[in-house]
Design an enzyme around this catalytic site. Structure first.
Site, PDB file in Angstrom:
ATOM      1  N   LYS A 101      32.345  35.374   3.898  1.00  0.00           N
ATOM      2  CA  LYS A 101      31.412  34.249   3.707  1.00  0.00           C
ATOM      3  C   LYS A 101      30.625  34.441   2.404  1.00  0.00           C
ATOM      4  O   LYS A 101      31.164  34.965   1.440  1.00  0.00           O
ATOM      5  CB  LYS A 101      30.487  34.101   4.919  1.00  0.00           C
ATOM      6  CG  LYS A 101      31.265  34.103   6.229  1.00  0.00           C
ATOM      7  CD  LYS A 101      30.454  33.610   7.380  1.00  0.00           C
ATOM      8  CE  LYS A 101      31.254  33.783   8.659  1.00  0.00           C
ATOM      9  NZ  LYS A 101      30.693  33.102   9.782  1.00  0.00           N
ATOM     10  N   GLU A 146      38.997  28.918  16.301  1.00  0.00           N
ATOM     11  CA  GLU A 146      37.638  29.452  16.243  1.00  0.00           C
ATOM     12  C   GLU A 146      36.673  28.512  16.965  1.00  0.00           C
ATOM     13  O   GLU A 146      36.190  27.546  16.366  1.00  0.00           O
ATOM     14  CB  GLU A 146      37.188  29.588  14.788  1.00  0.00           C
ATOM     15  CG  GLU A 146      38.012  30.542  13.973  1.00  0.00           C
ATOM     16  CD  GLU A 146      37.168  31.181  12.863  1.00  0.00           C
ATOM     17  OE1 GLU A 146      37.086  32.397  12.841  1.00  0.00           O
ATOM     18  OE2 GLU A 146      36.578  30.452  12.057  1.00  0.00           O
ATOM     19  N   GLU A 205      32.116  26.047   9.308  1.00  0.00           N
ATOM     20  CA  GLU A 205      30.919  25.942   8.448  1.00  0.00           C
ATOM     21  C   GLU A 205      31.145  24.913   7.343  1.00  0.00           C
ATOM     22  O   GLU A 205      30.227  24.195   6.949  1.00  0.00           O
ATOM     23  CB  GLU A 205      30.565  27.331   7.878  1.00  0.00           C
ATOM     24  CG  GLU A 205      29.947  28.207   8.957  1.00  0.00           C
ATOM     25  CD  GLU A 205      30.158  29.695   8.776  1.00  0.00           C
ATOM     26  OE1 GLU A 205      30.463  30.146   7.651  1.00  0.00           O
ATOM     27  OE2 GLU A 205      30.027  30.423   9.780  1.00  0.00           O
ATOM     28  N   ASN A 233      36.587  37.387   6.752  1.00  0.00           N
ATOM     29  CA  ASN A 233      35.874  36.290   6.078  1.00  0.00           C
ATOM     30  C   ASN A 233      34.482  36.796   5.715  1.00  0.00           C
ATOM     31  O   ASN A 233      33.605  36.862   6.577  1.00  0.00           O
ATOM     32  CB  ASN A 233      35.792  35.083   7.030  1.00  0.00           C
ATOM     33  CG  ASN A 233      34.997  33.935   6.427  1.00  0.00           C
ATOM     34  OD1 ASN A 233      34.667  33.951   5.242  1.00  0.00           O
ATOM     35  ND2 ASN A 233      34.690  32.946   7.246  1.00  0.00           N
ATOM     36  N   HIS A 250      37.204  25.687   7.736  1.00  0.00           N
ATOM     37  CA  HIS A 250      36.295  26.524   8.533  1.00  0.00           C
ATOM     38  C   HIS A 250      35.176  25.646   9.103  1.00  0.00           C
ATOM     39  O   HIS A 250      34.730  24.700   8.450  1.00  0.00           O
ATOM     40  CB  HIS A 250      35.714  27.641   7.660  1.00  0.00           C
ATOM     41  CG  HIS A 250      34.993  28.678   8.448  1.00  0.00           C
ATOM     42  ND1 HIS A 250      33.703  28.495   8.892  1.00  0.00           N
ATOM     43  CD2 HIS A 250      35.378  29.896   8.905  1.00  0.00           C
ATOM     44  CE1 HIS A 250      33.333  29.569   9.584  1.00  0.00           C
ATOM     45  NE2 HIS A 250      34.330  30.431   9.602  1.00  0.00           N
ATOM     46  N   GLY A 310      29.711  34.003  15.085  1.00  0.00           N
ATOM     47  CA  GLY A 310      28.440  34.636  14.726  1.00  0.00           C
ATOM     48  C   GLY A 310      27.424  34.678  15.856  1.00  0.00           C
ATOM     49  O   GLY A 310      26.255  34.986  15.624  1.00  0.00           O
ATOM     50  N   SER A 324      33.113  36.214  16.973  1.00  0.00           N
ATOM     51  CA  SER A 324      32.490  37.432  17.507  1.00  0.00           C
ATOM     52  C   SER A 324      33.496  38.515  17.883  1.00  0.00           C
ATOM     53  O   SER A 324      33.318  39.222  18.893  1.00  0.00           O
ATOM     54  CB  SER A 324      31.582  37.078  18.700  1.00  0.00           C
ATOM     55  OG  SER A 324      30.547  36.209  18.270  1.00  0.00           O
TER      56      SER A 324
HETATM   57  C1  PEP Z   1      34.106  33.339  11.128  1.00  0.00           C
HETATM   58  O1  PEP Z   1      33.172  33.028  10.421  1.00  0.00           O
HETATM   59  O2  PEP Z   1      35.234  32.908  10.862  1.00  0.00           O
HETATM   60  C2  PEP Z   1      33.874  34.237  12.254  1.00  0.00           C
HETATM   61  C3  PEP Z   1      34.788  34.349  13.160  1.00  0.00           C
HETATM   62  O3  PEP Z   1      32.643  34.867  12.286  1.00  0.00           O
HETATM   63  P1  PEP Z   1      32.184  36.016  13.349  1.00  0.00           P
HETATM   64  O4  PEP Z   1      33.316  37.014  13.453  1.00  0.00           O
HETATM   65  O5  PEP Z   1      30.963  36.599  12.756  1.00  0.00           O
HETATM   66  O6  PEP Z   1      31.957  35.317  14.645  1.00  0.00           O
END
Ligand code: PEP
Length: 260
Positions: free
Chosen positions: A15, A170, A100, A13, A98, A176, A216
């Site tokens: 973003k 998630e 976000e 992803n 997601h 993040g 992460s």
């Molecule tokens: C995400 O945005 O779906 C995600 C898992 O981000 P990160 O790997 O940076 O935690």
């Protein structure tokens, strides 16, 4: 060991990152290396890169994903992109729900549910995201929150279209933050998601369901998650932005799935 029946799936992803030139260079760098067999690899760039990357990925084993879409096919929806348009760009998968999108753009379970059903009806594979906030986890509400998100997100999916779906667990606090969930916590929620899906759509549909962990993930920790049979791969943000760190994840899972 990862369950042998379902194919591992790793999705990047990106973003709101990458220009076209940077994205194309990333793909070139990735394609110069041997990609692991038995792992499906999906790149989800911003919309402006989709058409070009769709052409670049044609004839390779890499798949293309989008990060969002609206549920209507066309019309007066300024700023939105439709399932038809994504298909036109060569897209195979689309990330939906997601955290976000939920937190920053007020997407609720009802809207996410319409998007999931519209993607499936068009033959696009949703990567449907669920997960709790830190407050919800600390309040012992994780499974109730995930259940609510699953109910809403899958409400409009007809039984005959179920299966071949990807659900990404998630936890919001792990995204993040550099603070990944433990493998055992992720496994517990992945098992819950599988049970929910089986109860709603039956055992056969569940066989086509793949559950990812996201939050992460990097090369050094991915196997803590994919080592469980309930978890089929990962959705990755930060560590997917450089071809080198992304490739470490692909290699780690590739070695795991090919181990005797
Ligand atoms: C995400 O945005 O779906 C995600 C898992 O981000 P990160 O790997 O940076 O935690």
């Amino acid at each position: 060991m990862m369950a042998p029946m379902r194919r591992a799936i790793l999705a990047a992803n990106w973003k709101m990152n990458m220009t076209l030139a940077v994205g194309r260079a990333f793909v070139e760098e990735l394609l110069a290396r041997p990609l692991p067999a038995g792992v499906e690899v999906v790149l989800c760039p911003p919309h402006t890169l989709l058409h070009s990357l769709g052409k670049q990925l044609k004839g390779t084993s890499l798949k293309l994903g989008a990060q969002n879409m609206y549920f209507e096919e066309s019309g007066a929806f300024t700023g939105e992109i439709s399932p038809l348009m994504l298909q036109d760009a060569g897209v195979d998968y689309v990330i939906l729900g997601h955290s976000e999108r939920r937190a920053l753009f007020q997407e609720d379970d009802g809207l996410v549910g319409k998007k999931v059903a519209a993607a499936m009806a068009r033959g696009l594979g949703p990567i449907f995201c669920v997960g709790e906030t830190l407050k919800e986890r600390e309040g012992g509400e994780t499974l109730a929150v995930v259940e609510r998100q699953l109910s809403g997100g899958l409400a409009a999916v007809p039984r005959e279209q179920a299966g071949e779906l990807v659900i990404a667990y998630e936890p919001v606090w792990a995204i993040g933050s550099g603070r990944a969930a433990t493998g055992e916590d992720a496994r517990e929620v992945a098992a819950f998601i599988r049970r929910f899906y089986r109860d709603q759509f039956g055992r056969e549909a569940e066989a086509g369901l793949r559950v990812q962990y996201g939050g992460s993930v990097k090369g050094a920790n991915i196997r803590e998650f994919t080592g469980y049979p309930e978890i089929d791969g990962a959705l990755v943000g930060g560590a997917s932005l450089k071809a080198g760190s992304w490739y470490e994840i692909l290699q780690a899972v590739g070695q795991q799935v090919s181990a005797p």
